[in-house]
Design a protein around this motif. Structure first.
Motif, mmCIF file in Angstrom:
data_model
loop_
_atom_site.group_PDB
_atom_site.id
_atom_site.type_symbol
_atom_site.label_atom_id
_atom_site.label_comp_id
_atom_site.label_asym_id
_atom_site.label_seq_id
_atom_site.Cartn_x
_atom_site.Cartn_y
_atom_site.Cartn_z
ATOM 1 N N ALA A 1 0.586 -1.945 -0.634
ATOM 2 C CA ALA A 1 0.318 -0.239 0.270
ATOM 3 C C ALA A 1 0.680 1.415 -0.167
ATOM 4 O O ALA A 1 0.726 1.920 -0.771
ATOM 5 C CB ALA A 1 -0.977 -0.021 0.791
ATOM 6 N N ALA B 1 2.747 3.082 -3.590
ATOM 7 C CA ALA B 1 1.757 3.811 -4.334
ATOM 8 C C ALA B 1 2.524 5.270 -3.513
ATOM 9 O O ALA B 1 2.680 5.893 -5.037
ATOM 10 C CB ALA B 1 0.220 3.769 -4.829
ATOM 11 N N PRO B 2 1.980 5.915 -2.950
ATOM 12 C CA PRO B 2 2.748 7.234 -2.197
ATOM 13 C C PRO B 2 3.535 7.982 -1.929
ATOM 14 O O PRO B 2 4.472 8.087 -1.977
ATOM 15 C CB PRO B 2 1.606 7.384 -0.394
ATOM 16 C CG PRO B 2 1.615 6.640 -0.415
ATOM 17 C CD PRO B 2 1.952 5.029 -1.427
ATOM 18 N N PHE C 1 5.816 10.199 -4.702
ATOM 19 C CA PHE C 1 4.971 11.201 -4.878
ATOM 20 C C PHE C 1 5.790 11.261 -3.379
ATOM 21 O O PHE C 1 6.194 12.492 -3.965
ATOM 22 C CB PHE C 1 3.788 11.014 -4.455
ATOM 23 C CG PHE C 1 2.951 12.803 -4.509
ATOM 24 C CD1 PHE C 1 2.997 13.312 -5.956
ATOM 25 C CD2 PHE C 1 2.731 13.226 -3.337
ATOM 26 C CE1 PHE C 1 2.406 14.731 -6.026
ATOM 27 C CE2 PHE C 1 2.268 14.219 -3.063
ATOM 28 C CZ PHE C 1 2.408 14.729 -4.561
ATOM 29 N N LEU C 2 5.721 11.341 -2.745
ATOM 30 C CA LEU C 2 6.482 12.269 -0.918
ATOM 31 C C LEU C 2 8.022 11.959 -0.833
ATOM 32 O O LEU C 2 8.331 13.177 -0.710
ATOM 33 C CB LEU C 2 6.091 10.887 0.309
ATOM 34 C CG LEU C 2 4.370 11.073 0.742
ATOM 35 C CD1 LEU C 2 4.636 10.057 1.310
ATOM 36 C CD2 LEU C 2 3.846 12.616 1.150
ATOM 37 N N ILE D 1 9.758 12.370 -4.375
ATOM 38 C CA ILE D 1 9.501 13.800 -5.062
ATOM 39 C C ILE D 1 9.469 15.070 -4.527
ATOM 40 O O ILE D 1 10.142 15.740 -4.671
ATOM 41 C CB ILE D 1 9.213 13.007 -6.289
ATOM 42 C CG1 ILE D 1 9.317 11.670 -6.836
ATOM 43 C CG2 ILE D 1 8.624 14.183 -7.383
ATOM 44 C CD1 ILE D 1 8.788 11.674 -8.403
ATOM 45 N N GLY D 2 8.354 14.649 -4.219
ATOM 46 C CA GLY D 2 7.535 16.218 -4.001
ATOM 47 C C GLY D 2 8.529 16.776 -1.815
ATOM 48 O O GLY D 2 8.943 18.135 -2.780
ATOM 49 N N GLY D 3 8.849 15.399 -1.513
ATOM 50 C CA GLY D 3 10.228 16.048 -0.253
ATOM 51 C C GLY D 3 11.099 17.055 -0.959
ATOM 52 O O GLY D 3 11.857 18.111 -0.873
ATOM 53 N N GLY E 1 3.671 13.763 5.965
ATOM 54 C CA GLY E 1 3.412 13.210 4.384
ATOM 55 C C GLY E 1 3.132 11.185 4.598
ATOM 56 O O GLY E 1 2.341 10.805 5.109
ATOM 57 N N GLY F 1 1.131 11.472 7.836
ATOM 58 C CA GLY F 1 -0.498 11.051 7.530
ATOM 59 C C GLY F 1 -0.968 10.240 7.015
ATOM 60 O O GLY F 1 -1.962 9.854 7.208
ATOM 61 N N THR F 2 -0.122 9.456 5.824
ATOM 62 C CA THR F 2 -0.511 8.169 5.456
ATOM 63 C C THR F 2 -0.726 7.031 5.733
ATOM 64 O O THR F 2 -2.209 6.129 5.581
ATOM 65 C CB THR F 2 0.116 8.077 4.009
ATOM 66 O OG1 THR F 2 0.740 9.345 3.257
ATOM 67 C CG2 THR F 2 0.229 7.010 2.897
ATOM 68 N N ILE G 1 -4.300 7.030 7.668
ATOM 69 C CA ILE G 1 -5.266 7.124 7.183
ATOM 70 C C ILE G 1 -5.253 5.213 6.773
ATOM 71 O O ILE G 1 -6.669 4.401 6.548
ATOM 72 C CB ILE G 1 -5.359 8.362 5.463
ATOM 73 C CG1 ILE G 1 -5.872 9.037 5.693
ATOM 74 C CG2 ILE G 1 -6.274 7.154 4.207
ATOM 75 C CD1 ILE G 1 -7.474 9.280 7.047
ATOM 76 N N MET G 2 -4.217 4.687 6.216
ATOM 77 C CA MET G 2 -4.070 3.357 6.013
ATOM 78 C C MET G 2 -5.170 2.833 7.738
ATOM 79 O O MET G 2 -5.022 1.694 7.371
ATOM 80 C CB MET G 2 -2.515 3.001 6.309
ATOM 81 C CG MET G 2 -2.018 2.332 5.414
ATOM 82 S SD MET G 2 -1.834 2.299 3.226
ATOM 83 C CE MET G 2 -0.417 3.197 3.363
#
Lengths: 254, 226
Positions: A69, A72-73, A76-77, A79-81, A120, A123-124, A127-128
Protein backbone atom coordinates in the motif's frame (compact mmCIF):
# COMPACT_ATOMS: atom_id res chain seq x y z
CA UNK A 1 -5.73 -7.64 -8.69
CA UNK A 2 -4.26 -8.61 -5.32
CA UNK A 3 -2.59 -5.23 -4.77
CA UNK A 4 -5.72 -3.30 -5.74
CA UNK A 5 -7.90 -5.08 -3.19
CA UNK A 6 -5.22 -5.73 -0.55
CA UNK A 7 -6.36 -2.96 1.81
CA UNK A 8 -10.02 -3.93 1.51
CA UNK A 9 -9.22 -7.61 2.03
CA UNK A 10 -7.23 -6.75 5.16
CA UNK A 11 -10.15 -4.64 6.43
CA UNK A 12 -12.62 -7.51 5.99
CA UNK A 13 -10.38 -10.08 7.66
CA UNK A 14 -8.98 -8.07 10.58
CA UNK A 15 -10.22 -8.27 14.17
CA UNK A 16 -10.92 -4.52 14.22
CA UNK A 17 -13.84 -5.13 11.87
CA UNK A 18 -15.84 -5.64 15.09
CA UNK A 19 -14.95 -2.16 16.42
CA UNK A 20 -17.43 0.69 15.80
CA UNK A 21 -16.64 2.73 12.67
CA UNK A 22 -16.97 6.03 14.53
CA UNK A 23 -14.35 4.97 17.08
CA UNK A 24 -11.85 4.03 14.33
CA UNK A 25 -12.56 7.29 12.50
CA UNK A 26 -11.86 9.26 15.69
CA UNK A 27 -8.53 7.45 16.20
CA UNK A 28 -7.44 7.82 12.58
CA UNK A 29 -8.49 11.47 12.22
CA UNK A 30 -6.93 12.42 15.56
CA UNK A 31 -3.60 10.86 14.51
CA UNK A 32 -3.87 12.55 11.10
CA UNK A 33 -4.53 15.93 12.69
CA UNK A 34 -1.57 15.40 15.03
CA UNK A 35 0.64 14.56 12.02
CA UNK A 36 -0.42 17.79 10.33
CA UNK A 37 -0.15 20.23 13.22
CA UNK A 38 2.44 18.82 15.64
CA UNK A 39 6.14 19.55 15.14
CA UNK A 40 7.63 16.83 12.90
CA UNK A 41 10.04 15.83 15.63
CA UNK A 42 8.85 14.03 17.66
CA UNK A 43 5.18 14.45 16.55
CA UNK A 44 5.25 12.84 13.08
CA UNK A 45 7.74 10.17 14.15
CA UNK A 46 5.52 9.14 17.08
CA UNK A 47 2.35 9.19 14.96
CA UNK A 48 4.04 7.00 12.33
CA UNK A 49 5.34 4.63 15.00
CA UNK A 50 1.92 4.42 16.72
CA UNK A 51 0.24 3.66 13.37
CA UNK A 52 2.78 0.97 12.49
CA UNK A 53 2.41 -0.69 15.91
CA UNK A 54 -1.41 -0.55 15.80
CA UNK A 55 -1.67 -1.75 12.18
CA UNK A 56 0.78 -4.64 12.46
CA UNK A 57 -0.06 -5.41 16.11
CA UNK A 58 -3.65 -5.41 17.37
CA UNK A 59 -5.16 -4.85 13.89
CA UNK A 60 -3.30 -7.94 12.54
CA UNK A 61 -2.56 -6.46 9.10
CA UNK A 62 0.23 -8.38 7.32
CA UNK A 63 3.34 -6.16 6.93
CA UNK A 64 3.44 -7.13 3.24
CA UNK A 65 0.02 -5.51 2.72
CA UNK A 66 1.26 -2.33 4.34
CA UNK A 67 4.41 -2.36 2.20
CA UNK A 68 2.35 -2.82 -0.98
CA UNK A 69 0.00 0.00 0.00
CA UNK A 70 2.85 2.40 0.79
CA UNK A 71 4.46 1.76 -2.62
CA UNK A 72 1.93 4.12 -4.27
CA UNK A 73 2.31 7.30 -2.18
CA UNK A 74 6.01 6.93 -1.30
CA UNK A 75 7.48 7.96 -4.69
CA UNK A 76 5.29 11.09 -4.68
CA UNK A 77 6.34 11.90 -1.10
CA UNK A 78 10.05 11.41 -1.87
CA UNK A 79 9.96 13.44 -5.11
CA UNK A 80 7.76 16.09 -3.47
CA UNK A 81 10.00 16.33 -0.40
CA UNK A 82 13.16 16.73 -2.50
CA UNK A 83 11.42 19.33 -4.68
CA UNK A 84 10.44 21.34 -1.61
CA UNK A 85 14.01 21.08 -0.24
CA UNK A 86 15.57 22.51 -3.42
CA UNK A 87 14.88 26.15 -4.31
CA UNK A 88 14.70 27.47 -7.88
CA UNK A 89 15.76 31.09 -8.37
CA UNK A 90 16.37 33.82 -5.84
CA UNK A 91 19.70 34.45 -4.17
CA UNK A 92 21.32 31.52 -2.34
CA UNK A 93 21.81 32.22 1.35
CA UNK A 94 25.23 32.30 3.03
CA UNK A 95 24.56 28.88 4.55
CA UNK A 96 23.71 27.25 1.19
CA UNK A 97 24.64 23.56 1.13
CA UNK A 98 24.94 23.55 -2.65
CA UNK A 99 24.24 25.74 -5.65
CA UNK A 100 23.83 24.39 -9.17
CA UNK A 101 22.76 26.98 -11.71
CA UNK A 102 19.52 28.51 -10.42
CA UNK A 103 19.03 25.60 -7.98
CA UNK A 104 20.21 25.73 -4.38
CA UNK A 105 19.40 24.38 -0.92
CA UNK A 106 20.30 25.46 2.59
CA UNK A 107 19.63 23.82 5.99
CA UNK A 108 16.31 25.68 6.33
CA UNK A 109 14.95 24.43 2.97
CA UNK A 110 16.21 20.89 3.63
CA UNK A 111 14.42 20.95 7.00
CA UNK A 112 11.26 22.10 5.22
CA UNK A 113 11.57 19.20 2.74
CA UNK A 114 12.07 16.68 5.55
CA UNK A 115 9.11 18.17 7.46
CA UNK A 116 6.82 17.83 4.43
CA UNK A 117 8.00 14.26 3.83
CA UNK A 118 7.51 13.32 7.51
CA UNK A 119 4.01 14.81 7.60
CA UNK A 120 3.18 12.93 4.40
CA UNK A 121 4.39 9.55 5.72
CA UNK A 122 2.70 9.99 9.12
CA UNK A 123 -0.54 11.26 7.51
CA UNK A 124 -0.63 8.39 5.00
CA UNK A 125 -0.08 5.83 7.77
CA UNK A 126 -2.90 7.43 9.82
CA UNK A 127 -5.32 6.95 6.94
CA UNK A 128 -3.93 3.48 6.32
CA UNK A 129 -4.99 2.64 9.88
CA UNK A 130 -8.60 3.37 8.92
CA UNK A 131 -8.33 1.82 5.44
CA UNK A 132 -6.88 -1.49 6.64
CA UNK A 133 -9.39 -1.93 9.46
CA UNK A 134 -12.68 -0.63 8.03
CA UNK A 135 -14.32 -2.08 4.92
CA UNK A 136 -15.83 0.50 2.56
CA UNK A 137 -19.31 -0.97 3.11
CA UNK A 138 -19.07 -0.13 6.83
CA UNK A 139 -17.94 3.42 6.04
CA UNK A 140 -20.82 3.93 3.60
CA UNK A 141 -23.34 2.61 6.14
CA UNK A 142 -21.81 5.00 8.69
CA UNK A 143 -22.21 7.90 6.20
CA UNK A 144 -25.86 6.92 5.77
CA UNK A 145 -26.31 7.24 9.55
CA UNK A 146 -24.71 10.70 9.37
CA UNK A 147 -27.62 11.71 7.07
CA UNK A 148 -25.62 12.02 3.86
CA UNK A 149 -28.34 12.02 1.12
CA UNK A 150 -29.44 8.44 0.47
CA UNK A 151 -29.17 8.75 -3.34
CA UNK A 152 -25.49 9.73 -3.08
CA UNK A 153 -24.61 6.96 -0.64
CA UNK A 154 -26.55 4.58 -2.87
CA UNK A 155 -24.50 5.50 -5.96
CA UNK A 156 -21.27 5.23 -3.97
CA UNK A 157 -22.37 1.80 -2.67
CA UNK A 158 -23.28 0.59 -6.15
CA UNK A 159 -19.96 1.93 -7.47
CA UNK A 160 -18.14 -0.05 -4.76
CA UNK A 161 -20.06 -3.22 -5.61
CA UNK A 162 -19.40 -2.84 -9.34
CA UNK A 163 -15.70 -2.14 -8.73
CA UNK A 164 -14.82 -5.75 -8.09
CA UNK A 165 -16.79 -7.05 -11.05
CA UNK A 166 -15.09 -4.59 -13.38
CA UNK A 167 -11.71 -5.08 -11.77
CA UNK A 168 -11.84 -8.80 -12.45
CA UNK A 169 -12.98 -8.03 -16.03
CA UNK A 170 -10.06 -5.60 -16.49
CA UNK A 171 -7.59 -8.15 -15.24
CA UNK A 172 -9.12 -10.91 -17.36
CA UNK A 173 -8.75 -8.64 -20.41
CA UNK A 174 -5.13 -7.92 -19.48
CA UNK A 175 -4.38 -11.59 -18.85
CA UNK A 176 -5.92 -12.51 -22.21
CA UNK A 177 -3.82 -9.85 -23.96
CA UNK A 178 -0.66 -11.05 -22.17
CA UNK A 179 -1.45 -14.68 -23.00
CA UNK A 180 -1.53 -13.69 -26.66
CA UNK A 181 1.94 -12.16 -26.10
CA UNK A 182 0.51 -8.66 -26.37
CA UNK A 183 2.67 -5.86 -25.03
CA UNK A 184 1.02 -2.80 -23.47
CA UNK A 185 0.48 -0.59 -26.51
CA UNK A 186 -1.88 2.30 -27.13
CA UNK A 187 -4.15 0.06 -29.22
CA UNK A 188 -4.39 -2.69 -26.56
CA UNK A 189 -5.01 -0.10 -23.82
CA UNK A 190 -7.76 1.56 -25.89
CA UNK A 191 -9.41 -1.76 -26.72
CA UNK A 192 -9.27 -2.80 -23.06
CA UNK A 193 -10.82 0.53 -21.98
CA UNK A 194 -13.55 0.29 -24.62
CA UNK A 195 -14.37 -3.34 -23.78
CA UNK A 196 -14.47 -2.43 -20.10
CA UNK A 197 -16.80 0.53 -20.64
CA UNK A 198 -19.20 -1.51 -22.77
CA UNK A 199 -19.06 -4.33 -20.22
CA UNK A 200 -19.76 -1.90 -17.37
CA UNK A 201 -22.88 -0.63 -19.17
CA UNK A 202 -24.03 -4.19 -19.89
CA UNK A 203 -23.40 -5.32 -16.32
CA UNK A 204 -25.22 -2.27 -14.93
CA UNK A 205 -28.25 -2.86 -17.18
CA UNK A 206 -28.37 -6.54 -16.24
CA UNK A 207 -28.04 -5.73 -12.54
CA UNK A 208 -30.81 -3.15 -12.91
CA UNK A 209 -33.11 -5.71 -14.59
CA UNK A 210 -32.32 -8.29 -11.91
CA UNK A 211 -32.95 -5.85 -9.05
CA UNK A 212 -36.19 -4.55 -10.58
CA UNK A 213 -37.38 -8.14 -10.77
CA UNK A 214 -36.87 -8.31 -7.01
CA UNK A 215 -38.82 -5.11 -6.34
CA UNK A 216 -35.91 -2.61 -6.28
CA UNK A 217 -37.36 0.89 -6.11
CA UNK A 218 -35.08 3.43 -4.46
CA UNK A 219 -32.15 2.04 -2.48
CA UNK A 220 -30.41 -1.17 -1.55
CA UNK A 221 -30.48 -0.93 2.21
CA UNK A 222 -28.53 -3.65 3.95
CA UNK A 223 -28.70 -4.56 7.60
CA UNK A 224 -25.94 -2.91 9.59
CA UNK A 225 -24.11 -5.11 12.07
CA UNK A 226 -24.83 -3.84 15.57
CA UNK A 227 -21.55 -3.09 17.35
CA UNK A 228 -21.24 -2.15 20.98
CA UNK A 229 -19.18 0.83 22.05
CA UNK A 230 -15.73 -0.19 23.24
CA UNK A 231 -14.54 1.82 26.26
CA UNK A 232 -11.18 -0.01 26.03
CA UNK A 233 -10.69 1.15 22.43
CA UNK A 234 -11.59 4.74 23.28
CA UNK A 235 -9.33 4.68 26.35
CA UNK A 236 -6.46 3.34 24.20
CA UNK A 237 -7.09 6.13 21.67
CA UNK A 238 -6.96 8.74 24.41
CA UNK A 239 -3.81 7.20 25.89
CA UNK A 240 -1.97 7.04 22.55
CA UNK A 241 -2.82 10.64 21.72
CA UNK A 242 -2.05 11.90 25.20
CA UNK A 243 1.32 10.11 25.07
CA UNK A 244 2.20 11.66 21.71
CA UNK A 245 1.22 15.18 22.78
CA UNK A 246 3.00 14.87 26.14
CA UNK A 247 6.18 13.87 24.30
CA UNK A 248 5.73 16.80 21.88
CA UNK A 249 5.30 19.25 24.77
CA UNK A 250 8.23 17.71 26.68
CA UNK A 251 10.58 18.03 23.69
CA UNK A 252 9.52 21.63 23.01
CA UNK A 253 10.02 22.59 26.69
CA UNK A 254 13.44 20.95 27.04
CA UNK B 1 -1.28 12.82 -10.28
CA UNK B 2 -2.61 12.74 -6.73
CA UNK B 3 -1.30 14.88 -3.88
CA UNK B 4 -0.51 12.46 -1.06
CA UNK B 5 -2.00 12.57 2.42
CA UNK B 6 -0.38 15.09 4.76
CA UNK B 7 1.47 16.89 1.98
CA UNK B 8 -0.49 20.16 2.11
CA UNK B 9 -0.64 22.56 5.08
CA UNK B 10 -3.95 22.58 6.98
CA UNK B 11 -5.00 26.03 5.69
CA UNK B 12 -4.55 24.87 2.08
CA UNK B 13 -6.50 21.66 2.71
CA UNK B 14 -9.40 23.73 4.05
CA UNK B 15 -9.19 26.35 1.27
CA UNK B 16 -9.21 23.74 -1.55
CA UNK B 17 -12.03 21.89 0.20
CA UNK B 18 -14.08 25.11 0.25
CA UNK B 19 -13.20 25.84 -3.39
CA UNK B 20 -14.30 22.35 -4.49
CA UNK B 21 -17.48 22.18 -2.41
CA UNK B 22 -19.82 24.22 -4.67
CA UNK B 23 -18.89 22.13 -7.72
CA UNK B 24 -19.29 18.83 -5.86
CA UNK B 25 -22.62 19.95 -4.35
CA UNK B 26 -23.80 21.07 -7.80
CA UNK B 27 -22.73 17.68 -9.21
CA UNK B 28 -24.39 15.82 -6.34
CA UNK B 29 -27.63 17.75 -6.97
CA UNK B 30 -27.44 16.86 -10.68
CA UNK B 31 -26.94 13.21 -9.73
CA UNK B 32 -29.85 13.26 -7.23
CA UNK B 33 -32.15 14.92 -9.80
CA UNK B 34 -31.11 12.44 -12.47
CA UNK B 35 -31.60 9.44 -10.19
CA UNK B 36 -35.01 10.72 -9.00
CA UNK B 37 -36.16 11.28 -12.58
CA UNK B 38 -34.70 8.02 -13.91
CA UNK B 39 -34.01 5.56 -11.08
CA UNK B 40 -32.34 3.22 -13.60
CA UNK B 41 -29.64 5.84 -14.26
CA UNK B 42 -28.24 5.23 -10.76
CA UNK B 43 -26.65 2.00 -11.90
CA UNK B 44 -25.27 3.60 -15.06
CA UNK B 45 -23.72 6.39 -12.96
CA UNK B 46 -22.30 3.82 -10.56
CA UNK B 47 -20.91 1.91 -13.53
CA UNK B 48 -19.29 5.13 -14.77
CA UNK B 49 -17.67 5.66 -11.36
CA UNK B 50 -16.47 2.07 -11.19
CA UNK B 51 -15.13 2.35 -14.75
CA UNK B 52 -13.11 5.46 -13.85
CA UNK B 53 -11.65 3.70 -10.80
CA UNK B 54 -10.81 0.50 -12.66
CA UNK B 55 -8.92 2.42 -15.35
CA UNK B 56 -6.08 2.42 -12.79
CA UNK B 57 -5.71 -1.30 -13.58
CA UNK B 58 -5.01 -0.67 -17.29
CA UNK B 59 -1.35 -0.11 -18.10
CA UNK B 60 -0.18 2.44 -20.64
CA UNK B 61 3.30 2.32 -22.16
CA UNK B 62 5.31 5.07 -20.46
CA UNK B 63 8.11 7.14 -21.94
CA UNK B 64 10.00 7.37 -18.64
CA UNK B 65 10.00 3.60 -18.14
CA UNK B 66 7.58 3.61 -15.20
CA UNK B 67 4.12 2.19 -15.69
CA UNK B 68 1.33 4.72 -16.05
CA UNK B 69 -2.42 4.41 -16.19
CA UNK B 70 -5.14 6.53 -17.78
CA UNK B 71 -7.17 8.86 -15.54
CA UNK B 72 -10.28 8.79 -17.69
CA UNK B 73 -11.51 12.21 -16.54
CA UNK B 74 -11.52 13.58 -20.10
CA UNK B 75 -13.52 10.63 -21.40
CA UNK B 76 -15.86 10.95 -18.42
CA UNK B 77 -16.42 14.65 -19.09
CA UNK B 78 -17.35 13.93 -22.74
CA UNK B 79 -19.59 10.97 -21.88
CA UNK B 80 -21.26 12.15 -18.66
CA UNK B 81 -20.70 15.98 -18.57
CA UNK B 82 -18.53 17.85 -16.02
CA UNK B 83 -21.06 18.33 -13.15
CA UNK B 84 -21.64 14.58 -12.92
CA UNK B 85 -17.88 14.01 -13.14
CA UNK B 86 -17.35 16.40 -10.19
CA UNK B 87 -19.41 14.11 -7.98
CA UNK B 88 -18.28 10.80 -9.50
CA UNK B 89 -14.66 12.01 -9.42
CA UNK B 90 -15.01 12.79 -5.72
CA UNK B 91 -16.35 9.30 -5.01
CA UNK B 92 -13.57 7.74 -7.09
CA UNK B 93 -10.88 9.82 -5.36
CA UNK B 94 -12.30 8.84 -1.97
CA UNK B 95 -12.19 5.18 -2.98
CA UNK B 96 -8.66 5.57 -4.35
CA UNK B 97 -7.55 7.15 -1.05
CA UNK B 98 -9.07 4.38 1.08
CA UNK B 99 -8.61 1.34 -1.18
CA UNK B 100 -5.34 2.13 -2.95
CA UNK B 101 -3.70 4.77 -0.71
CA UNK B 102 -3.56 7.10 -3.76
CA UNK B 103 -4.19 10.67 -2.58
CA UNK B 104 -5.69 11.26 0.84
CA UNK B 105 -8.56 12.60 2.89
CA UNK B 106 -7.03 15.97 3.87
CA UNK B 107 -5.87 16.48 0.27
CA UNK B 108 -9.22 15.32 -1.14
CA UNK B 109 -10.40 18.90 -1.77
CA UNK B 110 -7.22 19.78 -3.68
CA UNK B 111 -7.28 16.54 -5.68
CA UNK B 112 -11.00 16.95 -6.44
CA UNK B 113 -10.38 20.49 -7.67
CA UNK B 114 -7.60 19.45 -10.06
CA UNK B 115 -8.84 16.03 -11.24
CA UNK B 116 -12.62 16.14 -10.94
CA UNK B 117 -13.33 19.83 -11.61
CA UNK B 118 -10.59 21.70 -13.52
CA UNK B 119 -9.61 18.77 -15.77
CA UNK B 120 -13.13 17.71 -16.79
CA UNK B 121 -14.38 21.30 -17.29
CA UNK B 122 -11.36 22.18 -19.47
CA UNK B 123 -11.81 18.94 -21.42
CA UNK B 124 -15.51 19.61 -21.96
CA UNK B 125 -14.83 23.21 -23.08
CA UNK B 126 -12.31 22.01 -25.67
CA UNK B 127 -14.65 19.22 -26.82
CA UNK B 128 -17.58 21.67 -27.28
CA UNK B 129 -15.32 24.15 -29.07
CA UNK B 130 -14.17 21.54 -31.58
CA UNK B 131 -17.72 20.21 -32.09
CA UNK B 132 -19.21 23.71 -32.52
CA UNK B 133 -16.45 24.45 -35.03
CA UNK B 134 -17.51 21.28 -36.91
CA UNK B 135 -14.16 19.67 -36.19
CA UNK B 136 -13.84 15.88 -36.44
CA UNK B 137 -14.79 13.81 -33.40
CA UNK B 138 -11.27 12.33 -33.22
CA UNK B 139 -9.70 15.78 -32.90
CA UNK B 140 -12.17 16.76 -30.18
CA UNK B 141 -11.54 13.55 -28.24
CA UNK B 142 -7.75 13.81 -28.53
CA UNK B 143 -7.67 17.44 -27.40
CA UNK B 144 -10.23 16.92 -24.63
CA UNK B 145 -8.41 13.96 -23.10
CA UNK B 146 -4.96 15.50 -23.43
CA UNK B 147 -6.18 18.85 -22.06
CA UNK B 148 -7.90 17.13 -19.09
CA UNK B 149 -4.59 15.56 -18.11
CA UNK B 150 -2.52 18.69 -18.76
CA UNK B 151 -4.88 20.97 -16.84
CA UNK B 152 -4.95 18.52 -13.93
CA UNK B 153 -1.15 18.47 -13.89
CA UNK B 154 -0.88 22.28 -14.14
CA UNK B 155 -3.43 22.85 -11.38
CA UNK B 156 -1.69 20.28 -9.14
CA UNK B 157 1.66 22.00 -9.75
CA UNK B 158 0.03 25.35 -8.89
CA UNK B 159 -1.47 23.87 -5.71
CA UNK B 160 1.97 22.61 -4.65
CA UNK B 161 3.64 25.92 -5.58
CA UNK B 162 1.06 27.88 -3.56
CA UNK B 163 1.72 25.61 -0.58
CA UNK B 164 5.53 25.85 -0.86
CA UNK B 165 6.25 29.10 -2.73
CA UNK B 166 10.05 29.33 -2.12
CA UNK B 167 11.23 32.94 -2.52
CA UNK B 168 8.80 33.46 -5.39
CA UNK B 169 5.69 31.66 -6.62
CA UNK B 170 6.77 31.50 -10.26
CA UNK B 171 10.04 29.77 -9.41
CA UNK B 172 8.19 27.21 -7.28
CA UNK B 173 5.61 26.68 -10.05
CA UNK B 174 8.36 26.12 -12.63
CA UNK B 175 10.08 23.71 -10.23
CA UNK B 176 7.03 21.53 -9.52
CA UNK B 177 5.79 21.68 -13.13
CA UNK B 178 9.27 20.77 -14.37
CA UNK B 179 9.67 17.78 -12.04
CA UNK B 180 6.36 16.22 -12.99
CA UNK B 181 6.48 17.24 -16.68
CA UNK B 182 8.72 14.27 -17.41
CA UNK B 183 5.87 11.85 -16.83
CA UNK B 184 2.75 14.00 -17.15
CA UNK B 185 3.22 15.57 -20.61
CA UNK B 186 3.91 12.26 -22.41
CA UNK B 187 1.06 10.70 -20.41
CA UNK B 188 -1.35 13.44 -21.53
CA UNK B 189 -0.44 12.94 -25.19
CA UNK B 190 -0.65 9.17 -24.75
CA UNK B 191 -4.09 9.42 -23.14
CA UNK B 192 -5.25 11.67 -26.00
CA UNK B 193 -4.23 9.00 -28.52
CA UNK B 194 -5.81 6.23 -26.43
CA UNK B 195 -8.99 8.34 -26.30
CA UNK B 196 -9.17 8.49 -30.09
CA UNK B 197 -8.79 4.70 -30.33
CA UNK B 198 -11.30 4.24 -27.48
CA UNK B 199 -13.98 6.36 -29.16
CA UNK B 200 -13.38 4.65 -32.51
CA UNK B 201 -13.92 1.34 -30.73
CA UNK B 202 -17.06 2.68 -29.01
CA UNK B 203 -18.50 3.98 -32.29
CA UNK B 204 -18.13 0.42 -33.61
CA UNK B 205 -19.56 -1.47 -30.64
CA UNK B 206 -21.71 1.03 -28.70
CA UNK B 207 -23.06 3.42 -31.35
CA UNK B 208 -26.65 3.51 -29.97
CA UNK B 209 -25.38 4.48 -26.50
CA UNK B 210 -23.17 7.26 -27.96
CA UNK B 211 -26.05 8.50 -30.16
CA UNK B 212 -28.38 8.58 -27.12
CA UNK B 213 -25.83 10.81 -25.38
CA UNK B 214 -25.65 13.08 -28.44
CA UNK B 215 -22.01 12.27 -29.09
CA UNK B 216 -22.51 10.97 -32.62
CA UNK B 217 -25.29 11.73 -35.09
CA UNK B 218 -27.67 9.27 -36.75
CA UNK B 219 -25.60 9.11 -39.95
CA UNK B 220 -22.48 8.09 -38.01
CA UNK B 221 -24.55 5.53 -36.06
CA UNK B 222 -25.90 3.98 -39.27
CA UNK B 223 -22.42 4.00 -40.82
CA UNK B 224 -21.09 2.19 -37.74
CA UNK B 225 -23.84 -0.41 -38.03
CA UNK B 226 -23.20 -0.88 -41.77
Amino acid sequence: MAHMTALDDAAWQGPWRRVRVGEKVVLSVALLTTALVAPPWPGCALVAMACLVLICGPAHVPPRTLRLAMAAPLPFLVIGGVTVAVVLGGTPTATALFTWGPLWADPATVTKGITVFSRGVAGTLSIMLLATTTPMVDLLTWLRHLRVPAALVEIASLTYRLLFVLLSSALAIRAAQTARLGRPTLATAATAMGALLVRSWTRASRLQAGLEGRGYVDDLTTLAVARRASPTFMATTALVLAGIWLAVVAVSVL
Amino acid sequence: MHIAEGFLPVAHCVAWGIASAPFVIHGARAVIQESTKNPESKLLLAAAGAFTFVLSAIKLPSVTGSSSHPTGTGAGAILFKPPVMAFLGTVVLLFQALLLAHGGLTTLGANVFSMAIAGPWAAYAVWRLVRVGKGPMELGVFLAMAVADLVTYCVTSLQLALAYPDPNLLGALAKFAGVFALTQIPLALMEGLVGVLLFRFLVKVAAPELARRGLINTAQKEAAHA
